[in-house]
Scaffold this motif. Structure first.
Motif, PDB file in Angstrom:
ATOM      1  N   MET A   1       3.873  11.786  28.503  1.00  0.00           N
ATOM      2  CA  MET A   1       2.656  12.580  28.336  1.00  0.00           C
ATOM      3  C   MET A   1       2.983  14.075  28.356  1.00  0.00           C
ATOM      4  N   ALA A   2       3.849  14.486  29.285  1.00  0.00           N
ATOM      5  CA  ALA A   2       4.233  15.900  29.370  1.00  0.00           C
ATOM      6  C   ALA A   2       4.934  16.356  28.094  1.00  0.00           C
ATOM      7  N   ALA A   3       5.794  15.505  27.545  1.00  0.00           N
ATOM      8  CA  ALA A   3       6.518  15.858  26.316  1.00  0.00           C
ATOM      9  C   ALA A   3       5.553  16.001  25.146  1.00  0.00           C
ATOM     10  N   TRP A   4       4.584  15.084  25.052  1.00  0.00           N
ATOM     11  CA  TRP A   4       3.588  15.181  23.978  1.00  0.00           C
ATOM     12  C   TRP A   4       2.732  16.432  24.121  1.00  0.00           C
ATOM     13  N   LEU A   5       2.287  16.711  25.331  1.00  0.00           N
ATOM     14  CA  LEU A   5       1.473  17.902  25.575  1.00  0.00           C
ATOM     15  C   LEU A   5       2.234  19.173  25.226  1.00  0.00           C
ATOM     16  N   ARG A   6       3.513  19.227  25.586  1.00  0.00           N
ATOM     17  CA  ARG A   6       4.321  20.410  25.261  1.00  0.00           C
ATOM     18  C   ARG A   6       4.480  20.558  23.756  1.00  0.00           C
ATOM     19  N   ALA A   7       4.700  19.436  23.055  1.00  0.00           N
ATOM     20  CA  ALA A   7       4.837  19.487  21.601  1.00  0.00           C
ATOM     21  C   ALA A   7       3.546  19.991  20.957  1.00  0.00           C
ATOM     22  N   GLU A   8       2.410  19.539  21.469  1.00  0.00           N
ATOM     23  CA  GLU A   8       1.127  20.018  20.954  1.00  0.00           C
ATOM     24  C   GLU A   8       0.938  21.503  21.246  1.00  0.00           C
ATOM     25  N   PHE A   9       1.363  21.925  22.410  1.00  0.00           N
ATOM     26  CA  PHE A   9       1.201  23.324  22.810  1.00  0.00           C
ATOM     27  C   PHE A   9       2.125  24.246  22.016  1.00  0.00           C
TER      28      PHE A   9
END
Length: 221
Positions: free
Chosen positions: A38-46
């Motif tokens: 989840m953290a990796a996906w959120l960072r990619a979106e950010f």
């Protein structure tokens, strides 16, 4: 550093909150829960996606309108057929949510954002339609808004599941038992796929349009 699942959930439903301001809290929560995917996906979106192939489907092959720059009339619809629209009128949006949200906030309802065609594609299409004018894809504000609402809805669905599992209140640490209880929720794809299907039925606000005074003087506070 502390965070609250309840507060994050409330912020996803608050039209006054920009997604770019919500994302850091969501990343912090994911890290505290050891939700690495989840953290990796959120960072990619950010931050944005380096490789379009790695971007989720809600960012890929988004349909726009092909327009041509006229010396007399400015940007006007290009004389393209359906096949050309389908071949050249689609775009991947891989920028981070901050830049996408900025476009959306500054764009009036009913308008869009023009992005020039890639040089090679432009040359091929210009030859096909016998034009020398610059060509661009116009993506509607609604297209940007739906992408951003999908990301926001994904975070909302995640926080709802966390609260259903008893993860609530202000925390600066989660115990091993608490993390284990919600380890199965470290599935960002599950949440963004659900958001893609249900975003119009979820209590997720549209991206607000910046008002005249705000455009002139900037955001208050």
């Amino acid at each position: 550093m502390s965070t609250s699942v309840n507060h994050l959930d409330e912020r996803t439903r608050d039209a006054a909150e920009l997604l770019e301001e919500i994302m850091p809290s969501a990343i912090t929560l994911a890290m505290m829960l050891r939700h690495r995917k989840m953290a990796a996906w959120l960072r990619a979106e950010f931050d944005g996606y380096q490789d379009p192939q790695s971007a989720p489907p809600y960012r890929r092959q988004l349909h726009g309108h092909i327009v041509a720059r006229s010396p007399q009339y400015g940007w006007i619809p290009a004389p393209v057929n359906e096949e050309q629209k389908d071949t050249y009128g689609r775009l991947d949006l891989i920028d981070g949510v901050k830049s996408l949200e900025k476009i959306c906030v500054n764009c009036k309802k009913g308008n869009g954002n023009r992005i020039l065609l890639e040089k090679d594609d432009m040359a091929i299409l210009q030859k096909h339609i016998n034009l020398t004018a610059e060509l661009a894809i116009n993506l509607s504000r609604d297209t940007y808004c739906r992408l951003l609402r999908t990301v926001r809805a994904s975070i909302y669905l995640w926080t709802q599941e966390l609260m259903n599992q008893g993860i609530a209140g202000e925390h600066n640490h989660y115990s091993q038992e608490e993390r284990a209880k919600v380890a199965h929720l470290d599935e960002p794809e599950k949440f963004w796929r659900q958001a893609m299907e249900e975003v119009d039925q979820l209590p997720i606000p549209n991206v607000r349009e910046r008002g005249f005074l705000e455009r002139v003087f900037g955001r208050a506070g």
